[in-house]
Design an enzyme around this catalytic site. Structure first.
Site, PDB file in Angstrom:
ATOM      1  N   MET A  16     169.293 -11.752  41.381  1.00  0.00           N
ATOM      2  CA  MET A  16     170.332 -11.026  40.529  1.00  0.00           C
ATOM      3  C   MET A  16     169.586  -9.713  39.961  1.00  0.00           C
ATOM      4  O   MET A  16     168.362  -9.602  39.969  1.00  0.00           O
ATOM      5  CB  MET A  16     170.698 -11.974  39.291  1.00  0.00           C
ATOM      6  CG  MET A  16     171.671 -12.776  39.557  1.00  0.00           C
ATOM      7  SD  MET A  16     172.129 -13.855  38.250  1.00  0.00           S
ATOM      8  CE  MET A  16     170.394 -14.338  37.602  1.00  0.00           C
ATOM      9  N   CYS A  17     170.552  -8.780  39.366  1.00  0.00           N
ATOM     10  CA  CYS A  17     170.065  -7.501  38.758  1.00  0.00           C
ATOM     11  C   CYS A  17     169.297  -8.140  37.438  1.00  0.00           C
ATOM     12  O   CYS A  17     169.943  -9.005  36.719  1.00  0.00           O
ATOM     13  CB  CYS A  17     171.358  -6.777  38.345  1.00  0.00           C
ATOM     14  SG  CYS A  17     172.261  -6.100  39.911  1.00  0.00           S
ATOM     15  N   PRO A  18     168.550  -7.477  36.985  1.00  0.00           N
ATOM     16  CA  PRO A  18     167.924  -6.379  37.769  1.00  0.00           C
ATOM     17  C   PRO A  18     166.380  -6.421  38.498  1.00  0.00           C
ATOM     18  O   PRO A  18     165.890  -5.668  38.940  1.00  0.00           O
ATOM     19  CB  PRO A  18     167.364  -5.259  36.723  1.00  0.00           C
ATOM     20  CG  PRO A  18     166.727  -6.265  35.677  1.00  0.00           C
ATOM     21  CD  PRO A  18     167.694  -7.286  35.774  1.00  0.00           C
ATOM     22  N   ILE A  19     166.491  -7.872  38.705  1.00  0.00           N
ATOM     23  CA  ILE A  19     165.058  -8.410  39.593  1.00  0.00           C
ATOM     24  C   ILE A  19     165.198  -7.840  40.994  1.00  0.00           C
ATOM     25  O   ILE A  19     164.307  -7.553  41.539  1.00  0.00           O
ATOM     26  CB  ILE A  19     165.238  -9.955  39.491  1.00  0.00           C
ATOM     27  CG1 ILE A  19     165.290 -10.511  38.103  1.00  0.00           C
ATOM     28  CG2 ILE A  19     163.861 -10.560  40.268  1.00  0.00           C
ATOM     29  CD1 ILE A  19     163.833 -10.120  37.097  1.00  0.00           C
TER      30      ILE A  19
END
Ligand code: HEM
Ligand code: HEM
Ligand code: SF4
Ligand code: SF4
Ligand code: SF4
Lengths: 79, 321
Positions: A16-19
């Site tokens: 997922m964002c922002p990972i």
């Protein structure tokens, strides 16, 4: 056109964002200038956000391919 | 003397500051910023922090002053981004104002006048930001803070159509916008822009992957420009969507759009003339939204034409090219 040589590969499907962007960034940091990272990310939020952030950090997106199964294959040249 | 009183209109209590010696800048007191608490003798001292921004050095100094004067040792961030020092004894107004003055911190206002502008982070550091909201808020604060008006007059600046600073709820609001233009020869048909556009204003051509743009859906956010890997989508111009007549409270009203793509350098003039119009047409205690309803939007727009012609009509649609 699709034969841009890549130096590294990262599959970020399901991340997922922002990972996903942070992982991309960390990967790019281990690479030399001008080297190319191939990245696989989901459509939806990730494709809306990751390319913008990559550009903002001064890298170049040299190729984009939309895959049928709902993800994108990007090639990023380290800036 | 009249200016020796701090009027609290909600309770009709007048606080006598006579015989307190020393000098207080009564101009500051007159424009408010001292708000009576339920507790006897205690007031909220509201600071003037345009855009909700403070230097860390000043914040440290404010913290010391707040610690010294707040009987309960608390501050509160007001809904309009200003720091409020709570539980201050009115007998110490002189001293707290003097100490704040020394560090260059002014007290805010209430009542019928132009208030401290609020603003989001804007383009300085927010990735979505299209306008320098903080710079604009500072400018408006410098030029217009405290200007008398028939009722309160609140302004805000949002950096983009996400509108975190709620320009739709302001008496006069400015929201950043960008006009996208597409430069076909640079486009590789990658389809990212269609993915990036959250408004469905761009769909990809099924064969070429190139964008098909729908001007009616575009809200000028610039996501396509930021996402496009080839700089095929570009910014043609930046500016502000200008909104007027909004408020919240018991009877909220949504502001109406009166200008599209007003350039930065026309913002001051727009406020100047709008305040002039409001003072000429508004009744005492009437927010500008109600004045517009009573007098009619057209009269206002006619008056503003010399300024708003620097932007586009509110119904402007981007051609996309
Ligand atoms: C000395 C008198 C007054 C003081 C000290 C005062 C103080 C305040 C403060 C501190 C706020 C909130 C601002 C923030 O969160 O930053 C506020 C909001 C407001 N006050 Fe007052 N006020 C005064 C008189 C009045 C009067 C007389 C009216 C109406 C007749 C009024 C109507 C409002 C409204 C409508 C808001 C919210 C407005 C908005 O956000 O659009 N106030 N006031
Ligand atoms: C000591 C006086 C007052 C204080 C401390 C105060 C404080 C506040 C605060 C903190 C808000 C929320 C502000 C915001 O969201 O920006 C507010 C909103 C409001 N207040 Fe007050 N207020 C005062 C006096 C009054 C008076 C006297 C009236 C009416 C006669 C009033 C009417 C309102 C209304 C209508 C709102 C929402 C307004 C809008 O957005 O148009 N206030 N007030
Ligand atoms: S309005 Fe836009 S620029 Fe301002 S904080 Fe929200 S997202 Fe950022
Ligand atoms: S500027 Fe318009 S077309 Fe571009 S992403 Fe925003 S809404 Fe879509
Ligand atoms: S993102 Fe840019 S290159 Fe890709 S399809 Fe859209 S305009 Fe063309």
């Amino acid at each position: 056109m699709s034969e841009i040589k890549t130096d590294a590969f990262l599959d970020l499907r399901g991340v997922m964002c922002p990972i996903n962007f942070v992982k991309t960034k960390l990967k790019l940091e281990t690479m030399g200038e001008g080297e190319v990272l191939e990245l696989v990310i989901d459509d939806g939020e990730p494709i809306q956000n990751v390319p913008k952030s990559i550009k903002e950090e001064g890298h170049k997106i040299v190729e984009v391919k939309k895959e049928k199964e709902g993800f994108f294959r990007l090639k990023i040249q380290k800036g | 003397m009249a200016d020796r009183f701090i009027e609290d209109k909600s309770t009709k209590v007048a606080v006598n500051l006579e015989g307190m010696g020393e000098k207080v800048d009564f101009n500051d007191l007159k424009s408010g910023g001292f708000i009576k608490q339920r507790q006897k003798d205690l007031f909220v001292v509201r600071l003037r922090c345009p855009g909700g921004r403070l230097s860390t050095k000043k914040l440290v100094e404010i913290a010391k002053i707040a610690d010294k004067y707040s009987k309960k040792g608390v501050v509160h961030f007001s809904f309009r981004q200003s720091l409020e020092i709570l539980y201050v004894d009115y007998k110490e107004f002189n001293n707290i104002v003097a100490e704040l003055e020394k560090i260059g911190q002014k007290v805010a206002s209430c009542g019928p006048r132009v208030r401290v502008p609020t603003a989001c982070g804007g383009c300085e550091y927010n990735p979505n930001g299209l306008t320098d909201t903080q710079k604009m808020a500072e400018m408006v604060d410098q030029k217009f803070f405290g200007t008398p008006t028939p009722h309160k007059f609140k302004t805000s600046f949002s950096g983009c159509p996400i509108d975190c600073a709620r320009t739709k709820e302001m008496d006069f609001g400015f929201q950043g916008v960008v006009e996208p233009v597409w430069d076909e020869p640079l486009c590789t048909g990658c389809t990212i822009c269609a993915q990036a556009c959250k408004e469905d204003a761009i769909v990809s051509d099924p064969d070429s992957g190139k964008p098909i743009f729908d001007p009616n859906k575009c809200i000028f956010c610039g996501d396509c420009i930021r996402a496009c890997p080839t700089e095929s989508w570009k910014a043609k111009r930046y500016g502000h969507t200008v909104r007027i007549g909004g408020k919240h409270g018991r009877h909220p009203m949504e502001a109406v759009e009166v200008c599209q793509f007003l350039p930065d350098e026309k913002v001051a003039e727009a406020i100047q003339k709008t305040v002039e119009w409001y003072n000429a047409n508004g009744k005492r205690g009437e927010r500008i939204g109600n004045t517009l309803k009573r007098v009619g939007l057209k009269a206002y727009l006619d008056y503003m034409e010399p300024v708003f012609k620097s932007g586009s009509h509110p119904s402007f649609k981007a051609p996309g090219k």
